[in-house]
Design a protein around this motif. Structure first.
Motif, short mmCIF file in Angstrom:
data_model
loop_
_atom_site.label_atom_id
_atom_site.label_comp_id
_atom_site.label_asym_id
_atom_site.label_seq_id
_atom_site.Cartn_x
_atom_site.Cartn_y
_atom_site.Cartn_z
N GLU A 175 1.04 -34.32 -47.47
CA GLU A 175 0.67 -35.43 -46.59
C GLU A 175 1.53 -36.66 -46.81
OE1 GLU A 175 -1.30 -33.76 -48.49
OE2 GLU A 175 -2.76 -32.71 -47.19
N LEU A 176 2.20 -36.75 -47.96
CA LEU A 176 3.00 -37.93 -48.29
C LEU A 176 4.49 -37.71 -48.07
CD1 LEU A 176 1.27 -38.99 -51.63
CD2 LEU A 176 0.85 -39.87 -49.33
N ARG A 177 4.88 -36.52 -47.72
CA ARG A 177 6.30 -36.25 -47.56
C ARG A 177 6.86 -37.03 -46.38
NH1 ARG A 177 5.71 -29.72 -48.53
NH2 ARG A 177 5.23 -29.88 -50.77
N GLY A 178 8.06 -37.54 -46.57
CA GLY A 178 8.68 -38.39 -45.56
C GLY A 178 8.43 -39.87 -45.80
N ARG A 179 7.60 -40.21 -46.77
CA ARG A 179 7.34 -41.61 -47.10
C ARG A 179 8.08 -41.99 -48.37
NH1 ARG A 179 3.27 -43.67 -44.03
NH2 ARG A 179 1.81 -42.21 -43.05
N GLN A 180 8.32 -43.28 -48.51
CA GLN A 180 8.93 -43.80 -49.71
C GLN A 180 7.88 -43.94 -50.82
OE1 GLN A 180 12.18 -44.23 -50.15
NE2 GLN A 180 12.54 -43.53 -48.04
N PRO A 181 8.26 -43.70 -52.08
CA PRO A 181 7.28 -43.88 -53.18
C PRO A 181 6.68 -45.27 -53.24
CG PRO A 181 9.20 -42.66 -53.94
CD PRO A 181 9.54 -43.15 -52.56
N SER A 182 7.44 -46.30 -52.75
CA SER A 182 6.90 -47.66 -52.79
C SER A 182 5.68 -47.82 -51.90
CB SER A 182 7.99 -48.65 -52.35
OG SER A 182 8.43 -48.35 -51.03
N TRP A 183 5.46 -46.87 -50.97
CA TRP A 183 4.29 -46.93 -50.10
C TRP A 183 3.00 -46.78 -50.90
CZ3 TRP A 183 0.54 -43.30 -48.34
CH2 TRP A 183 -0.15 -43.68 -47.18
N SER A 205 6.87 -38.41 -57.89
CA SER A 205 6.39 -37.04 -58.06
C SER A 205 5.19 -36.75 -57.17
CB SER A 205 6.04 -36.79 -59.53
OG SER A 205 4.93 -37.60 -59.93
N LEU A 206 4.34 -37.76 -56.93
CA LEU A 206 3.20 -37.57 -56.05
C LEU A 206 3.65 -37.36 -54.60
CD1 LEU A 206 0.69 -40.26 -57.41
CD2 LEU A 206 0.59 -37.78 -57.72
N VAL A 207 4.68 -38.11 -54.19
CA VAL A 207 5.21 -37.92 -52.84
C VAL A 207 5.75 -36.52 -52.66
CG1 VAL A 207 7.00 -38.66 -51.22
CG2 VAL A 207 5.66 -40.37 -52.47
N ALA A 208 6.40 -36.00 -53.70
CA ALA A 208 6.94 -34.64 -53.62
C ALA A 208 5.86 -33.57 -53.74
CB ALA A 208 7.99 -34.45 -54.72
N LEU A 209 4.76 -33.90 -54.40
CA LEU A 209 3.71 -32.91 -54.67
C LEU A 209 2.79 -32.71 -53.48
CD1 LEU A 209 2.33 -31.03 -56.76
CD2 LEU A 209 1.02 -33.03 -57.52
N SER A 241 -7.17 -48.66 -54.34
CA SER A 241 -6.50 -47.99 -53.23
C SER A 241 -5.12 -48.58 -53.00
CB SER A 241 -7.32 -48.15 -51.95
OG SER A 241 -8.59 -47.59 -52.13
N PRO A 242 -4.11 -47.77 -52.68
CA PRO A 242 -2.78 -48.29 -52.35
C PRO A 242 -2.77 -48.89 -50.97
CG PRO A 242 -2.81 -45.94 -52.07
CD PRO A 242 -4.15 -46.31 -52.64
N LEU A 243 -1.70 -49.57 -50.63
CA LEU A 243 -1.56 -50.17 -49.32
C LEU A 243 -1.10 -49.10 -48.33
CD1 LEU A 243 0.06 -53.61 -50.13
CD2 LEU A 243 -2.28 -53.12 -49.50
N GLN A 244 -2.02 -48.28 -47.89
CA GLN A 244 -1.65 -47.18 -47.01
C GLN A 244 -1.33 -47.67 -45.60
OE1 GLN A 244 -4.79 -44.35 -47.29
NE2 GLN A 244 -4.44 -43.95 -49.44
N ALA A 245 -1.69 -48.91 -45.29
CA ALA A 245 -1.37 -49.43 -43.96
C ALA A 245 -0.05 -50.19 -43.95
CB ALA A 245 -2.50 -50.36 -43.49
#
Length: 371
Positions: free
Chosen positions: A265-273, A258-262, A294-298
């Motif tokens: 800036e996150l659109r096009g990424r997998q939720p596992s990111w 839901s965060l990826v869809a919301l 922090s998530p593994l944004q790299a």
């Protein structure tokens, strides 16, 4: 981004802009824009400084940029000298000493104090101009000269250069200005070089480095409640609820989706990111704002970022008695050692009485001295 050993040249999006260079995989459009020099602002000047201030075998020197505003200053007047320390934020240009987003409080005091103002560009932060850059593409490890210790030595070198070049009298007091990381340098310059810098105006400077500085969240939360900036207690409470909801969604696969869809800036990424490595538990709520690790944004290629893994190692804490500063402890230890040296004689002393009698016998001669 992964740091490489050999710097690569990255061009700006428009061909008519200055060249931008990076030693990472960051795309050009994400880099900080190079300064655009305006004829209405002071032009950059340059002074010569060492590439490595702490290695006498390295004689390489380079030209470091700085800007000056002498509109209100009179030579020999004894007026103060304001030094704006460069760092993160927009790249320095002539506006930094006229209408500055870096040190505008110093700019506003110029007419009142009749001060002379300088702004020194941080080393490596001006490498859009390779003639004012401490490294070259042929250097094996070009980042080894990038440190706050070297930057402070640059400021000391500049102070001596400017004092001579502009004829600044000894009565003029130097004051360093900066915010955030430049604020740290501004305060450190006053501490490390107290004979050169009389005072420091350090804003929002995390001089005591911490991995998770929750105190910053306290001030930000209070700012959202101030009516003077358009905030309110209801605004602060709404943001706190939003942070808490984002933190809750991080804990489940459906929530991350839901965060990826919301967020655009996150659109096009997998939720596992957005998943985090097993590590420390989420931070406790601070003043109503819940912060999570922090998530593994790299993690672009499905591999954990080694740099983040190193950050998650426990940091050693200095051993210090509560309520006693480090400098005070150091002073007490120095006094204790000095007292011990005074109590212990350098050489054992012979008793004075027998030695005096022995000298008299030798001077007198005769059999009595032998007996």
């Amino acid at each position: 981004s992964r740091v490489t050993q050999t710097p690569r040249l990255m061009l700006a999006a428009q061909a008519n802009k200055p060249i931008l260079r990076t030693m990472t995989d960051a795309p050009p459009h994400t880099l900080r824009a190079a300064p655009v020099h305006s004829p209405h602002f002071p032009k950059p000047l340059f002074f010569e400084t060492r590439r490595d201030h702490f290695n006498i075998t390295d004689t390489t020197k380079w030209q470091q940029a700085y800007y000056v505003n002498a509109t209100f200053w009179t030579p020999g007047s004894g007026a103060p000298v304001f030094l704006c320390v460069g760092g993160e934020g927009p790249a320095l240009d002539g506006s930094v000493v006229v209408s500055s987003v870096h040190c505008n409080n110093a700019v506003e005091w110029l007419s009142e104090t009749r001060a002379l103002m300088f702004a020194v560009e941080h080393r490596y932060y001006g490498c859009h101009n390779m003639s004012a850059c401490p490294y070259s593409p042929s250097d094996e490890k070009p980042l080894r000269w990038l440190s706050s210790r070297q930057a402070l030595a640059d400021l000391a070198t500049f102070q001596r250069h400017a004092t001579s070049a502009f004829g600044i009298s000894a009565a003029s007091k130097w004051v360093t200005f900066g915010g955030s990381y430049p604020g740290m340098l501004a305060s450190f310059a006053r501490i490390k070089y107290p004979r050169l810098f009389f005072a420091s105006a350090s804003s929002s400077a995390p001089v005591q480095a911490k991995l998770d500085m929750t105190e910053y969240n306290d001030l930000v939360a209070d700012a959202y409640a101030l009516p003077s900036v358009g905030g309110s207690p209801a605004c602060k409470a709404a943001i706190a609820r939003g942070h808490a909801e984002v933190g809750r969604r991080f804990s489940s696969a459906s929530g991350r989706a839901s965060l990826v869809a919301l967020f655009s800036e996150l659109r096009g990424r997998q939720p596992s990111w957005l998943e985090s490595e097993p590590g420390p538990a989420p931070l406790s709520p601070v003043d109503g704002l819940t912060a999570h690790s922090s998530p593994l944004q790299a993690r672009e290629r499905g591999e954990p970022a080694p740099l983040l893994r190193r950050w998650r190692r426990p940091l050693p804490r200095p051993v210090q008695r509560p309520g006693v500063s480090f400098l005070r402890l150091l002073h007490r230890e120095s006094l204790r050692r000095r007292h011990e040296r005074r109590r212990e004689p350098l050489l054992p002393r012979a008793p004075r009485g027998p030695r005096k009698r022995l000298l008299l016998r030798r001077r007198g001669g005769g059999g009595g001295a032998r007996g």
